[in-house]
Write an enzyme that holds these catalytic residues in place. Structure first.
Site, PDB file in Angstrom:
ATOM      1  N   LYS A 289       0.811  -0.932  -0.371  1.00  0.00           N
ATOM      2  CA  LYS A 289       0.072  -0.073  -0.113  1.00  0.00           C
ATOM      3  C   LYS A 289       0.490   1.281   0.041  1.00  0.00           C
ATOM      4  O   LYS A 289       1.970   1.161   1.162  1.00  0.00           O
ATOM      5  CB  LYS A 289      -0.949   0.355   1.193  1.00  0.00           C
ATOM      6  N   GLU A 375     -19.417  -7.366   9.608  1.00  0.00           N
ATOM      7  CA  GLU A 375     -20.152  -6.608  10.814  1.00  0.00           C
ATOM      8  C   GLU A 375     -21.370  -7.659  10.769  1.00  0.00           C
ATOM      9  O   GLU A 375     -21.889  -7.444  11.763  1.00  0.00           O
ATOM     10  CB  GLU A 375     -20.966  -5.384   9.777  1.00  0.00           C
ATOM     11  N   ARG A 403     -25.664  -4.166   6.863  1.00  0.00           N
ATOM     12  CA  ARG A 403     -24.825  -5.321   6.715  1.00  0.00           C
ATOM     13  C   ARG A 403     -25.365  -6.444   7.595  1.00  0.00           C
ATOM     14  O   ARG A 403     -25.490  -7.407   7.015  1.00  0.00           O
ATOM     15  CB  ARG A 403     -23.323  -5.584   5.894  1.00  0.00           C
TER      16      ARG A 403
END
Length: 655
Positions: A289, A375, A403
């Protein structure tokens, strides 16, 4: 001449030499750093997928082949090579979206930026291709930034792997620390040997030979079966020594890698092997990243996952605000409560720092649980923690509560679990667009029996209501707050016995015209509306229920004493708090007119919070104009007539 400017469509990439590809990759990184530094956006993830994106577009043929990004914030390079190189208005109203968007390009498929869904998408797309006889079209998912921690991804893998002829390729952008990149001479030798092995293992002749050998040994009695099992175990052990592929191949996916995701030739060779294999394949690429940008690589927190406006040379924010954010207020308070109470446990879904749990994690590392992008799992884990005698606090962005609705309803609420859900970035969030606005939570949660919902209007109320929520041990409680900086304190002139705050009483208190019910962060706008109305001779009371669920009885009583009620919220109107108040009023026999002021049931395009609110008419000027017309009887819903007046619809009474 800039190489990037010569790329107008993915096909243009295929004419480039290896040297030109390297040059283009460096130019793209420079472009992203310079442009995202000016507008803000997701910088680190996109710096990490340059070679992967170029490779995917060189090996596959978009839009004939379908490319899905998971999550969507790693699609900036994709935008650049599909004809969208004007980043001046990235994430600004009317400008380029920060995620794929179908209206922008035929190359964009999935607009939602909620993670872990891409594999289900390519499962459906590749299945549709097969059913339509389109065997020469591939579906490709670029999965990264922890999306494989979501359970939905594994549900999809289970289905994709079951069909050996499926034209589906999963590219895992592994920029985490689960598999540390190896370096040195031996590592390079092993990498070269691994590529040779992958080349053999993905060749159709190899698969045919293996299938024939497997059938022959299995059909030759006990000795043959024993021989097959022994060879299979040996083969699996050797493969797992080369690479962490066992889980994927046990599920039935052909595994290639891990490869260096910043080595263009290695990327393209792996992708070509995957394409030629003819069945479902997973390509595992190790990336960094923020690759190629020292300030991002030096950022221990998240490698510049998302940045505001920064100095491109140093990575330092150009402007810093001294104002405290809602998130930091929550972070300080939950850490303080955790110091006081050993039963407080926090749960987050791969967003420990963004939701404000860093301080608590530093002080109480054993009581902060990061479950990954999961979640649903987080919510049911919280139910289990509550059953075990703790008070869990589930911290997510408001948009991601969607979700976990079933788990909140059936695992938490049905079982009367004392779980607190903290929703950051509630309401209109701005530049991240339709899939990130936290505008659905109040409509979703109010149909859940016994749920308590708090909407603090300022920092003091956030601290206060958070502590109150942690005292509720027989039902779920929700505390929601906005994105960005907390405004100045909005002090009440009175607090009613059931906890409702009266923010203002303007005009004739003996015969009040308008009751404004202000929800959470809409307090300043509500007070502005009240002042505008009062300047026109209309008397106004403004209240903040603080806890909007269950609806306090005093709000219903106040509604009965006013000519019209205006409920102002930053959630959808349909099924919102205004709708709930209407239900409660009717149940109590109160027939006062009520106007629900909130967000339309639409997917709202990106822009600043102020721009989005203005676009949908949620401004003090517009609300005041509408309310004045309702008081005057020229706009529905009509305010109750003044005593002695009984006017036909549309006539204007004297105030």
């Amino acid at each position: 001449m800039s190489l990037l400017k010569t790329i107008n469509k993915p096909a243009d990439l295929r004419a480039l030499t290896p040297g030109q590809l390297h040059e283009l990759a460096e130019e793209i990184r420079g472009f992203l750093i310079a442009n995202v530094a000016r507008t803000g956006g997701h910088l680190g993830p996109n710096l990490g997928v340059v070679e992967l994106t170029l490779g995917i577009h060189r090996i596959f043929d978009s839009p004939r082949d379908s490319i899905v990004f998971d999550t969507g914030h790693q699609s900036y390079v994709h935008k650049l090579v599909t004809g969208r190189q004007n980043f001046d208005t990235l994430r600004k109203q009317g400008g380029l979206s920060g995620y794929p968007e179908r209206a922008e390009s035929e190359h964009d498929i999935v607009e939602s930026s909620h993670a872990s869904s891409s594999l289900s998408w390519i499962d459906g797309i590749s299945r549709a291709r097969a059913l339509r006889g389109e065997q020469d079209r591939w579906a490709v998912a670029l999965v990264g930034d922890g999306a494989l921690t979501g359970g939905m991804a594994w549900e999809a893998v289970n289905n994709i792997a079951a069909d050996k002829s499926r034209k589906a390729v999963i590219v895992v952008n592994d920029n985490g620390r689960s598999y540390a990149p190896t370096i040195g001479g031996l590592a390079n030798q092993l990498a070269g040997l691994r590529q040779q092995l992958d080349r053999v293992r993905t060749h159709p002749a190899y698969e045919n030979a293996m299938d024939k050998l497997k059938s022959k040994l299995r059909d030759s009695g006990p000795v043959g079966n024993f021989t097959y099992k022994s060879l299979h175990a040996t083969k699996k052990g050797i493969k797992d020594w080369w690479a962490p592929q066992g889980l994927f191949e046990d599920l039935g996916l052909k595994y290639i890698g891990p490869i260096d995701g910043h080595n263009q030739s290695a990327v393209e060779e792996a992708l070509l092997q995957a394409k030629n294999y003819g069945g479902p394949v997973l390509v595992h690429a190790l990336t960094e990243k923020g690759h190629g940008y020292a300030p991002a690589r030096a950022d221990e927190a998240d490698q510049f996952h998302a940045v505001g406006v920064i100095d491109p040379e140093t990575g330092v924010p150009v402007a810093s605000s001294s104002a405290q954010s809602w998130t930091s207020v929550f972070g300080e308070e939950i850490a303080a409560v955790a110091d006081e109470r050993e039963d407080i446990v926090a749960i987050t879904g791969a967003m420990l720092q963004p939701v404000g749990l860093k301080t608590m994690a530093e002080r109480h590392p054993d009581r902060v649980i990061d479950v990954g992008i999961a979640e649903q799992h987080a919510m049911t884990t919280a139910a289990g923690l509550a059953f075990g005698g703790l008070h869990p606090v589930v911290c997510v962005y408001a948009t991601f509560l969607n979700r976990a609705f079933d788990q909140l309803l059936m695992d938490v609420a049905l079982h009367k679990a004392g779980v607190t859900i903290v929703l950051d970035r509630a309401g209109v969030t701005g530049p991240d667009g339709a899939s990130h606005h936290g505008m659905w939570d109040m409509a979703l949660t109010q149909i859940i029996p016994n749920l308590h919902l708090a909407a603090p209007r300022d920092a003091d109320r956030l601290r206060e209501e958070l502590r109150e929520s942690l005292q509720i041990d027989d039902a779920p409680s929700v505390v929601r707050f906005s994105k960005g900086s907390v405004g100045e304190p909005v002090n009440a002139v009175d607090r009613l016995p059931d906890g409702v705050d009266v923010l203002a009483r303007l005009g004739d208190r003996a015969a009040p015209d308008v009751l404004i019910v202000s929800v959470g962060a809409m307090a300043e706008l509500s007070l502005d509306v009240a002042r505008r109305l009062n300047s026109q001779g209309v008397s106004v009371t403004v209240v903040d229920p603080r806890w909007v669920l269950p609806m306090p009885k005093s709000v219903v009583s106040l509604a009965a004493r006013h000519r019209i009620v205006v409920c102002i919220e930053d959630g959808v109107r349909v099924g919102g708090i205004g709708s709930r108040l209407r239900t409660e009023m009717r149940a109590a026999g109160v027939d006062t007119a009520l106007n629900e002021v909130g967000l339309p049931t639409e997917f709202l395009a990106h822009g600043t919070r102020a721009e989005v609110l203005e676009r949908v008419g949620l401004t003090a000027q517009q609300v005041a104009q509408d309310t004045l017309a309702q008081v005057l009887g020229t706009k529905v819903p009509f305010a109750r007539p003044l005593p002695g007046q009984d006017l036909p619809t549309g006539q204007i009474p004297k105030l």
